[in-house]
Design an enzyme around this catalytic site. Sequence first.
Site, PDB file in Angstrom:
ATOM      1  N   ASP A   1       6.887   7.118  -5.704  1.00 37.88           N
ATOM      2  CA  ASP A   1       6.059   5.936  -5.466  1.00 37.88           C
ATOM      3  C   ASP A   1       6.632   5.173  -4.268  1.00 37.88           C
ATOM      4  O   ASP A   1       7.724   5.498  -3.783  1.00 37.88           O
ATOM      5  CB  ASP A   1       6.067   5.058  -6.725  1.00 37.88           C
ATOM      6  CG  ASP A   1       4.937   4.039  -6.750  1.00 37.88           C
ATOM      7  OD1 ASP A   1       4.049   4.098  -5.888  1.00 37.88           O
ATOM      8  OD2 ASP A   1       4.951   3.179  -7.650  1.00 37.88           O
TER       9      ASP A   1
ATOM     10  N   GLU B   1       5.054   5.052   1.314  1.00 33.56           N
ATOM     11  CA  GLU B   1       4.228   4.996   2.529  1.00 33.56           C
ATOM     12  C   GLU B   1       5.055   5.002   3.832  1.00 33.56           C
ATOM     13  O   GLU B   1       4.510   5.518   4.828  1.00 33.56           O
ATOM     14  CB  GLU B   1       3.315   3.757   2.491  1.00 33.56           C
ATOM     15  CG  GLU B   1       2.267   3.798   1.412  1.00 33.56           C
ATOM     16  CD  GLU B   1       2.832   3.622   0.006  1.00 33.56           C
ATOM     17  OE1 GLU B   1       2.278   4.231  -0.931  1.00 33.56           O
ATOM     18  OE2 GLU B   1       3.829   2.894  -0.149  1.00 33.56           O
TER      19      GLU B   1
ATOM     20  N   ASP C   1      -2.783   2.005  -6.810  1.00 28.32           N
ATOM     21  CA  ASP C   1      -2.886   0.836  -7.680  1.00 28.32           C
ATOM     22  C   ASP C   1      -4.304   0.267  -7.679  1.00 28.32           C
ATOM     23  O   ASP C   1      -4.623  -0.691  -6.950  1.00 28.32           O
ATOM     24  CB  ASP C   1      -1.877  -0.220  -7.237  1.00 28.32           C
ATOM     25  CG  ASP C   1      -0.443   0.273  -7.372  1.00 28.32           C
ATOM     26  OD1 ASP C   1      -0.215   1.220  -8.140  1.00 28.32           O
ATOM     27  OD2 ASP C   1       0.448  -0.283  -6.711  1.00 28.32           O
TER      28      ASP C   1
END
Length: 833
Positions: free
Chosen positions: A458, A461, A536
């Site tokens: 997670d 990015e 999300d």
Amino acid sequence: MSLAPGYLRTRRWRYFLVAILVFACAPWTTAQDITQLEKIGAVVSFTKSERAAIFNCADNSQLQITLLAPDLVRVRASFTKPLPIKDHSWAIAKTDWSIPHWTLSETSADVLIATDELEIVIHRSPLLIDFRDAKTHTVINADEQPLAYDGKGLLKGMMFDPEAGPFVAAAKKFAFDEHFYGLGEKAARLDKRRSSFVNWNSDTPGYLEGRDPIYQTIPFYTGLQNGNAYGIFFDNSYRSYFDFAKSSQQRVWFGAEGGELNYYFFYGPGLKKVLGRYADLTGHMPLPPLWALGNQQSRWSYYPERMVEEVVAEYRRRDLPLDVIHLDIDYMQGYRVFTWDRDRFPEPKALSEKLARQGVKLVTIVDPGVKHQPVAKNAGQITSTAPELEPQQQRYYVFDDGLARNLFQRRRNGDLFVPRVWPGESTFVDFTLPAAREWWGSLHRAYTDNGVAGIWNDMNEPSDFVDQTGKNQIDVVSYDEGEKSTHAKNRNVFALLMARATYEGLERLRPAQRPYVITRAGYAGIQRYSTMWTGDTNSTWEALALNVPMFTSLGLSGEPFIGSDVGGFMGRGNGELLVRAYQVSFLAPFCRNHKVIDGYDQEPWRFGSYYEDIIRKYLKLRYQLLPFLYTTLEEAHRTGTPLFRPLLLNYQDDANTYNLDDEFMIGADLLVAPILKPDVTRRLVYLPQGVWYDYWTNKKYEGGTMVPVEAPLETVPMFVRGGAIIPTGPDLRYVGEKPFDPLTFNIYPDADGAAATKLYEDDGTSPAYKQGAVRRTTITARRVGGGYTVSVSAPEGSYNPGARKFNLLLKSTGAPRVVSVPDTGVARSIPLR
């Protein structure tokens, strides 16, 4: 256990600040006028090699056309200078292509390169490229203007890093009835026509339809016109742009803020063929463990371990199938990755073993941020062989080791790059370093030694609480195969390389088991290492409606194993929304219920028994359908054709499917029309040409039209294609609880009374399938007089599932007919009357 109020407020503030920063900072929304860019010069000469032709241009630019396959061509341009010798991409998996048959001829105006399937016409002046069908000579795709670059710096003001290189772009002619699909994870509809997009991996919690960019960058799209499909993969990891005739009536264009003008052109004319060739180029998804298709439950966060045990016990007590439970960031010591909080999880290995006895696997989150923690004064050495279990307040073994090995990212001036994420001040690993990937992979011993079955990547990015746009990282330098390139080039591949390091580490640590990795961010080729979910999302009907086009678009972008947070991650839903969400996700490859830390509990029983009973019905059906789902997933692994499909992938010649956003298919045989709005109990369903059966009633329909169907909350409209055979197994509480015995083959004859399938099986856990330890069994049925004959082939492959029974069940509007026979492993025919 609940968090202290002040701690919770601080943490929530951090989390939602991410959304505010990203939504407030969007410099890339400014339109770019690529017509003003400088164009590549006219062709003055060319040279031909074994598989390529290089064209020299009047402005000293070079264009290279490389023939990889009869239906796959690479186009590579360098502006005002020769092509560089170095040629590397993190996305490309296959480089050893057989040389296809091709020819080259020329006239004073053009050069024609021809394969058995494609013609590539290079017009000399201006330099324009046309792609044509080799048999019909019909133009498939053509340049609208020459390849272009920003030689005058006109677009520097909107670039992330103006010093990273000139903007490069290609423009294509826009056809009157052309449709566009793919581009990976976009909060958008299926057909991208009249839309524009940006690729820049971004942490965007609570995104809405139209928010762009979000978490992933997959610069690959397919075009469809007159029933013929092609694909373009723009392999450029800088921030990139795609405009599908939104800003112009005459052109489609794509470009990037630096790097090479480098793209691959794929020709179908079938969409499935394009996807297969894209998988050949960027890598085929490996098969995950079979249990990954099981139901999964998560929350930010389940702790202490007693709560984890209670959730699992409740699933078992309520007869709800479950295979996986996830641990979010609160299992760690102060968010230090590769550690365990012994107050919350005193004995993680004992916990995983206890869960395993109940058929449940443990998956842990692992973020990229390594806490920046210089050694405290008078700190002792950590000498334990299990440092992940030792206190890390005085010194943190992961940071110490990574720093000593010089594996963390640094700024151009040599300073350590120190972003802020969950641990506070942190460091990121330079995953472009082979040694760093190997080191990161080896750290997962902290999980495998404690019985963890899978890893969830997670925040990759990579997210940075200092600045979500990436500006804080602008001068970060990565090794990048010796190029020492900056963040402008490397941001979009960070997650791909992190997933690669994780996957390869798990392969080394547990060579007899298939790795299981989940990711939020990625770049083209991510399917080689990881499954993915759509980040999300919100607990709203609008977010639920996005599931279908997002899942299908990801499948059309080379990512077959996908899913979302069932019921949504942020906000509060209700029982109706949760049920309708499961009626989509019970057939998605990744089926996981996940909720934000302060969100109302969302496990299947939280809204009362009425809703729980419906959710149980669909979870049990998912497990019964596992033989069908796994067979279809293996097809995705082998061919690149996804499990979760838009109708147009199976019915490419039917224009009614081209922008169908609220239906999907599983494989070629099962059509689903979910309810995506509240208080709706009836809808119209489009059925393509052919015979269809209502899954619940066996009512037969003739396709090629819309049909009205009832859809009370307990029923999602589902239809089976006439001609299909759907294999199903017994009720299971978890994968591996018992063998698929009996295996039931549900037969749905077409108009001619025929049906067929090929069942795929393997051990579901090991990589032995790569060496042929598989079993494929072909089942066919045909109408003979007043009855049917079912033929079972001799199985192919060496895998032996053991003794079992086959139930052959003929579905019809009358009473079903069934025959039970042992699986003898030899070819035979069985009458079904």
